[in-house]
Design an enzyme around this catalytic site. Structure first.
Site, PDB file in Angstrom:
ATOM      1  N   ASP A   1       0.825  -1.213   0.000  1.00  0.00           N
ATOM      2  CA  ASP A   1       0.000   0.000   0.000  1.00  0.00           C
ATOM      3  C   ASP A   1       0.861   1.266   0.000  1.00  0.00           C
ATOM      4  OD1 ASP A   1       0.962  -0.144   2.609  1.00  0.00           O
ATOM      5  OD2 ASP A   1      -1.002   0.051   3.576  1.00  0.00           O
ATOM      6  N   GLU A   2       2.172   1.099   0.220  1.00  0.00           N
ATOM      7  CA  GLU A   2       3.053   2.281   0.269  1.00  0.00           C
ATOM      8  C   GLU A   2       3.166   2.966  -1.098  1.00  0.00           C
ATOM      9  OE1 GLU A   2       6.557   1.804   2.712  1.00  0.00           O
ATOM     10  OE2 GLU A   2       5.608   0.184   3.828  1.00  0.00           O
TER      11      GLU A   2
ATOM     12  N   TYR B   1      11.936   2.644  -1.563  1.00  0.00           N
ATOM     13  CA  TYR B   1      11.268   1.326  -1.562  1.00  0.00           C
ATOM     14  C   TYR B   1       9.914   1.424  -2.263  1.00  0.00           C
ATOM     15  CZ  TYR B   1       8.202  -2.377   0.204  1.00  0.00           C
ATOM     16  OH  TYR B   1       7.278  -3.393   0.291  1.00  0.00           O
TER      17      TYR B   1
HETATM   18  P1  NAD Z   1      11.442 -10.276   3.116  1.00  0.00           P
HETATM   19  O1  NAD Z   1      12.449  -9.192   3.042  1.00  0.00           O
HETATM   20  O2  NAD Z   1      11.185 -10.942   4.437  1.00  0.00           O
HETATM   21  O3  NAD Z   1      11.857 -11.439   2.107  1.00  0.00           O
HETATM   22  C1  NAD Z   1      12.292 -11.194   0.796  1.00  0.00           C
HETATM   23  C2  NAD Z   1      12.758 -12.524   0.197  1.00  0.00           C
HETATM   24  O4  NAD Z   1      13.143 -12.272  -1.157  1.00  0.00           O
HETATM   25  C3  NAD Z   1      13.987 -13.116   0.895  1.00  0.00           C
HETATM   26  O5  NAD Z   1      13.828 -14.520   1.052  1.00  0.00           O
HETATM   27  C4  NAD Z   1      15.136 -12.804  -0.065  1.00  0.00           C
HETATM   28  O6  NAD Z   1      16.177 -13.765   0.001  1.00  0.00           O
HETATM   29  C5  NAD Z   1      14.417 -12.854  -1.410  1.00  0.00           C
HETATM   30  N1  NAD Z   1      15.080 -12.043  -2.445  1.00  0.00           N
HETATM   31  C6  NAD Z   1      15.513 -10.763  -2.336  1.00  0.00           C
HETATM   32  N2  NAD Z   1      16.078 -10.376  -3.489  1.00  0.00           N
HETATM   33  C7  NAD Z   1      15.984 -11.416  -4.351  1.00  0.00           C
HETATM   34  C8  NAD Z   1      16.356 -11.623  -5.705  1.00  0.00           C
HETATM   35  N3  NAD Z   1      16.974 -10.678  -6.418  1.00  0.00           N
HETATM   36  N4  NAD Z   1      16.076 -12.829  -6.285  1.00  0.00           N
HETATM   37  C9  NAD Z   1      15.460 -13.806  -5.565  1.00  0.00           C
HETATM   38  N5  NAD Z   1      15.097 -13.672  -4.286  1.00  0.00           N
HETATM   39  C10 NAD Z   1      15.349 -12.494  -3.681  1.00  0.00           C
HETATM   40  O7  NAD Z   1      10.111  -9.683   2.509  1.00  0.00           O
HETATM   41  P2  NAD Z   1       8.598  -9.885   2.974  1.00  0.00           P
HETATM   42  O8  NAD Z   1       8.322  -9.001   4.122  1.00  0.00           O
HETATM   43  O9  NAD Z   1       8.307 -11.335   3.060  1.00  0.00           O
HETATM   44  O10 NAD Z   1       7.837  -9.260   1.714  1.00  0.00           O
HETATM   45  C11 NAD Z   1       7.501 -10.074   0.608  1.00  0.00           C
HETATM   46  C12 NAD Z   1       6.864  -9.207  -0.461  1.00  0.00           C
HETATM   47  O11 NAD Z   1       5.710  -8.565   0.076  1.00  0.00           O
HETATM   48  C13 NAD Z   1       7.767  -8.084  -0.982  1.00  0.00           C
HETATM   49  O12 NAD Z   1       7.597  -7.983  -2.362  1.00  0.00           O
HETATM   50  C14 NAD Z   1       7.278  -6.847  -0.253  1.00  0.00           C
HETATM   51  O13 NAD Z   1       7.504  -5.692  -1.034  1.00  0.00           O
HETATM   52  C15 NAD Z   1       5.801  -7.159  -0.121  1.00  0.00           C
HETATM   53  N6  NAD Z   1       5.155  -6.514   1.024  1.00  0.00           N
HETATM   54  C16 NAD Z   1       5.581  -6.758   2.298  1.00  0.00           C
HETATM   55  C17 NAD Z   1       4.954  -6.149   3.373  1.00  0.00           C
HETATM   56  C18 NAD Z   1       5.363  -6.434   4.791  1.00  0.00           C
HETATM   57  O14 NAD Z   1       4.750  -5.875   5.712  1.00  0.00           O
HETATM   58  N7  NAD Z   1       6.355  -7.279   5.055  1.00  0.00           N
HETATM   59  C19 NAD Z   1       3.885  -5.274   3.145  1.00  0.00           C
HETATM   60  C20 NAD Z   1       3.490  -5.029   1.827  1.00  0.00           C
HETATM   61  C21 NAD Z   1       4.121  -5.668   0.783  1.00  0.00           C
HETATM   62  P1  TYD Z   2       8.368  -0.804   9.428  1.00  0.00           P
HETATM   63  O1  TYD Z   2       8.098  -2.064  10.196  1.00  0.00           O
HETATM   64  O2  TYD Z   2       9.754  -0.522   8.980  1.00  0.00           O
HETATM   65  O3  TYD Z   2       7.346  -0.828   8.196  1.00  0.00           O
HETATM   66  P2  TYD Z   2       6.995   0.359   7.124  1.00  0.00           P
HETATM   67  O4  TYD Z   2       8.018   1.403   7.205  1.00  0.00           O
HETATM   68  O5  TYD Z   2       7.069  -0.388   5.837  1.00  0.00           O
HETATM   69  O6  TYD Z   2       5.622   0.812   7.467  1.00  0.00           O
HETATM   70  O7  TYD Z   2       7.881   0.439  10.304  1.00  0.00           O
HETATM   71  C1  TYD Z   2       6.546   0.516  10.777  1.00  0.00           C
HETATM   72  C2  TYD Z   2       6.373   1.828  11.484  1.00  0.00           C
HETATM   73  O8  TYD Z   2       7.212   1.827  12.665  1.00  0.00           O
HETATM   74  C3  TYD Z   2       6.858   3.034  10.687  1.00  0.00           C
HETATM   75  O9  TYD Z   2       5.996   4.132  10.972  1.00  0.00           O
HETATM   76  C4  TYD Z   2       8.248   3.319  11.199  1.00  0.00           C
HETATM   77  C5  TYD Z   2       8.162   2.891  12.646  1.00  0.00           C
HETATM   78  N1  TYD Z   2       9.412   2.347  13.241  1.00  0.00           N
HETATM   79  C6  TYD Z   2       9.881   2.855  14.450  1.00  0.00           C
HETATM   80  O10 TYD Z   2       9.301   3.774  15.051  1.00  0.00           O
HETATM   81  N2  TYD Z   2      11.014   2.307  14.986  1.00  0.00           N
HETATM   82  C7  TYD Z   2      11.713   1.313  14.363  1.00  0.00           C
HETATM   83  O11 TYD Z   2      12.763   0.861  14.885  1.00  0.00           O
HETATM   84  C8  TYD Z   2      11.197   0.794  13.127  1.00  0.00           C
HETATM   85  C9  TYD Z   2      11.937  -0.301  12.409  1.00  0.00           C
HETATM   86  C10 TYD Z   2      10.037   1.330  12.604  1.00  0.00           C
END
Ligand code: NAD
Ligand code: TYD
Length: 349
Positions: free
Chosen positions: A131-132, A155
Site C-alpha cells: 500500500d506504500e 522502496y
Molecule cells: P522479506 O524481506 O522478508 O523477504 C524477501 C525474500 O526475497 C527473501 O527470502 C530474499 O532472500 C528474497 N530475495 C531478495 N532479493 C531477491 C532476488 N533478487 N532474487 C530472488 N530472491 C530475492 O520480505 P517480505 O516481508 O516477506 O515481503 C515479501 C513481499 O511482500 C515483498 O515484495 C514486499 O515488497 C511485499 N510486502 C511486504 C509487506 C510487509 O509488511 N512485510 C507489506 C506489503 C508488501
Molecule cells: P516498518 O516495520 O519498517 O514498516 P513500514 O516502514 O514499511 O511501514 O515500520 C513501521 C512503522 O514503525 C513506521 O511508521 C516506522 C516505525 N518504526 C519505528 O518507530 N522504529 C523502528 O525501529 C522501526 C523499524 C520502525
C-alpha cells in the site's frame, strides 16, 4: 496438481505462504526461487526439505537464463512474485539494491513469463505489492484500488514502478497478470528489523525500543496468515488483470502498539531482571526521512469479489506473534547473532 513458482519464498511472507499451500492444500506443488539475501532464511522452510511437493531453487530473479530454464523445466501454472528488498530504512541508506531487484528483477520475471506464455503455456503472474505505493494519508480516508500512485520512499517508488510494468504487460501483451497491494504484515518468521519483531526482540533482551519521531504514525496491521489466504484466493479466482487491496482493518499508532507489546511481555514474563517495566525501554529517536504519516486500506473490493475478510484482530494476532517468538528463541538468537547465515554458506559458499 498445480505448480506454483514462488519467488522470495525464504522470506517472511513467502515462507508463510508456502507453508499454507503445502499444509492446507494437497493439490499444490511449490518451486521456491530465492537468492537467499540477508532476509532469506533456509530455516524458515526446513521442515519441507524432503517433501516431494517442494523444490528449492537458489538464484536471483534478475537472472534471465536461470528463470527461463526453471519455467521450461517446472512448467508452473502460477508465478507469485514476493522476491524484493522490503525494508524502507534500508532503501533510504542504500536504494540501489531496491532498483535492481524490485524493478530490474520484476522486469526480468515478466520477460521470462512473456516468453513462457508465447510457448503456449497457460500461466498467471501475481505481483505482491504494498500500500506504500499510494503515499501517505492524513487523519481521514483510505487507500482504494483507484487511489493514484504517489510513492514517497525509494522502496515505495521501486514497488510502484514494478506494479506499472506488471499492469503494462497485461495491457500490451494480454498476459494474465494480477497485483495485490497490502498493508503492514506481522506474524511468525518476520525478520527483526521491522517494527514488531524488532520491538519484541529488543524488549526480550532489555535493549532500547527506538520509536521514530513522536510515535504517532499509523499503520494498518495485517496478520500474515490472513494475507496469505487472500493471496491464494486472488491467485486462483481473480479475473485476469485485476488489482486488490488487502488490509487488516487494524489501525494503530506506533507508540500504542509498542506499549501493547511491552505490557503483554510484562504480563507473561514479569518485569525485567532489574525490576523495570518494558515500557521504560521506549526511546524516542530522530524521525525517519520522509516518514509517511498514515496507511489504511479499504479492502471492500476483495470482500465483494472474492469473499475475503481478515480473521485476526490486532490484539489476538499480537498474542500469537509473541507466542511464536517466545517459542522460537533459537531462530531469533541465530538471526540476531548472524549464525543463521552459516547454513547458507555451507550450502552455497
Ligand atoms: P522479506 O524481506 O522478508 O523477504 C524477501 C525474500 O526475497 C527473501 O527470502 C530474499 O532472500 C528474497 N530475495 C531478495 N532479493 C531477491 C532476488 N533478487 N532474487 C530472488 N530472491 C530475492 O520480505 P517480505 O516481508 O516477506 O515481503 C515479501 C513481499 O511482500 C515483498 O515484495 C514486499 O515488497 C511485499 N510486502 C511486504 C509487506 C510487509 O509488511 N512485510 C507489506 C506489503 C508488501
Ligand atoms: P516498518 O516495520 O519498517 O514498516 P513500514 O516502514 O514499511 O511501514 O515500520 C513501521 C512503522 O514503525 C513506521 O511508521 C516506522 C516505525 N518504526 C519505528 O518507530 N522504529 C523502528 O525501529 C522501526 C523499524 C520502525
Amino acid at each position: 496438481m498445480k505448480t506454483v513458482l514462488v519467488t522470495g519464498g525464504l522470506g517472511f511472507i513467502g515462507s508463510n505462504f508456502i507453508r499454507l499451500l503445502l499444509n492446507d492444500f494437497s493439490d499444490y506443488r511449490v518451486v521456491n526461487l530465492d537468492a537467499v539475501t540477508y532476509a532469506g532464511n533456509p530455516e524458515n522452510l526446513k521442515e519441507f526439505n524432503d517433501n516431494s511437493r517442494y523444490l528449492f531453487a537458489h538464484g536471483d530473479i534478475g537472472n534471465r537464463d536461470l528463470v527461463d530454464k526453471l519455467l521450461a523445466a517446472e512448467k508452473p501454472d502460477f508465478i507469485i512474485n514476493f522476491a524484493a528488498e522490503s525494508h524502507v530504512d534500508r532503501s533510504i541508506t542504500g536504494p540501489k539494491a531496491f532498483i535492481d531487484t524490485n524493478i530490474g528483477g520484476t522486469f526480468t520475471m515478466l520477460e521470462a513469463f512473456r516468453n513462457y506464455c508465447d510457448t503456449g503455456a497457460k500461466c498467471r503472474f501475481l505481483q505482491v505489492s504494498t500500500d506504500e505505493v499510494y503515499g501517505s494519508l492524513g487523519a481521514e480516508g483510505y487507500f482504494k484500488e483507484t487511489t493514484p500512485y504517489s510513492p514517497n520512499s525509494p522502496y515505495a517508488a521501486s514497488k510502484a514502478s514494478a506494479d506499472h510494468l506488471v499492469r503494462a504487460y497485461h495491457h500490451t501483451y494480454k498476459l494474465d497478470t494480477l497485483i495485490t497491494n497490502c498493508s503492514n504484515n506481522y506474524g511468525p518468521l518476520q525478520f527483526p528489523e521491522k517494527l514488531i519483531p524488532l520491538m519484541i526482540s529488543n524488549a526480550l533482551e532489555g535493549a532500547a525500543l527506538p520509536v521514530y519521531g513522536d510515535g504517532k504514525n499509523i499503520r494498518d496491521w495485517l496478520y500474515v496468515e490472513d494475507h496469505c489466504r487472500a493471496l491464494e484466493l486472488v491467485m486462483r479466482q481473480a479475473e485476469s488483470g485485476e488489482t486488490y487491496n488487502i488490509g487488516g482493518h487494524n489501525e494503530m499508532e506506533n507508540i500504542e502498539l509498542v506499549k501493547l507489546l511491552c505490557n503483554s511481555l510484562d504480563n507473561r514474563l514479569g518485569p525485567l531482571p532489574d525490576g523495570r517495566k518494558r515500557t521504560e525501554l521506549i526511546t524516542f529517536v530522530g524521525d525517519r526521512q520522509g516518514h509517511d504519516q498514515r496507511y489504511a486500506i479499504d479492502a471492500d473490493k476483495i470482500k465483494q469479489d472474492l469473499g475475503w475478510e481478515p480473521q485476526t484482530d490486532l490484539k489476538s494476532g499480537m498474542e500469537k506473534t509473541i507466542d511464536w517468538y517466545l517459542d522460537n528463541q533459537t531462530w531469533l538468537d541465530q538471526v540476531r547473532d548472524g549464525s543463521y547465515r552459516e547454513y547458507y554458506q555451507e550450502m552455497y559458499g
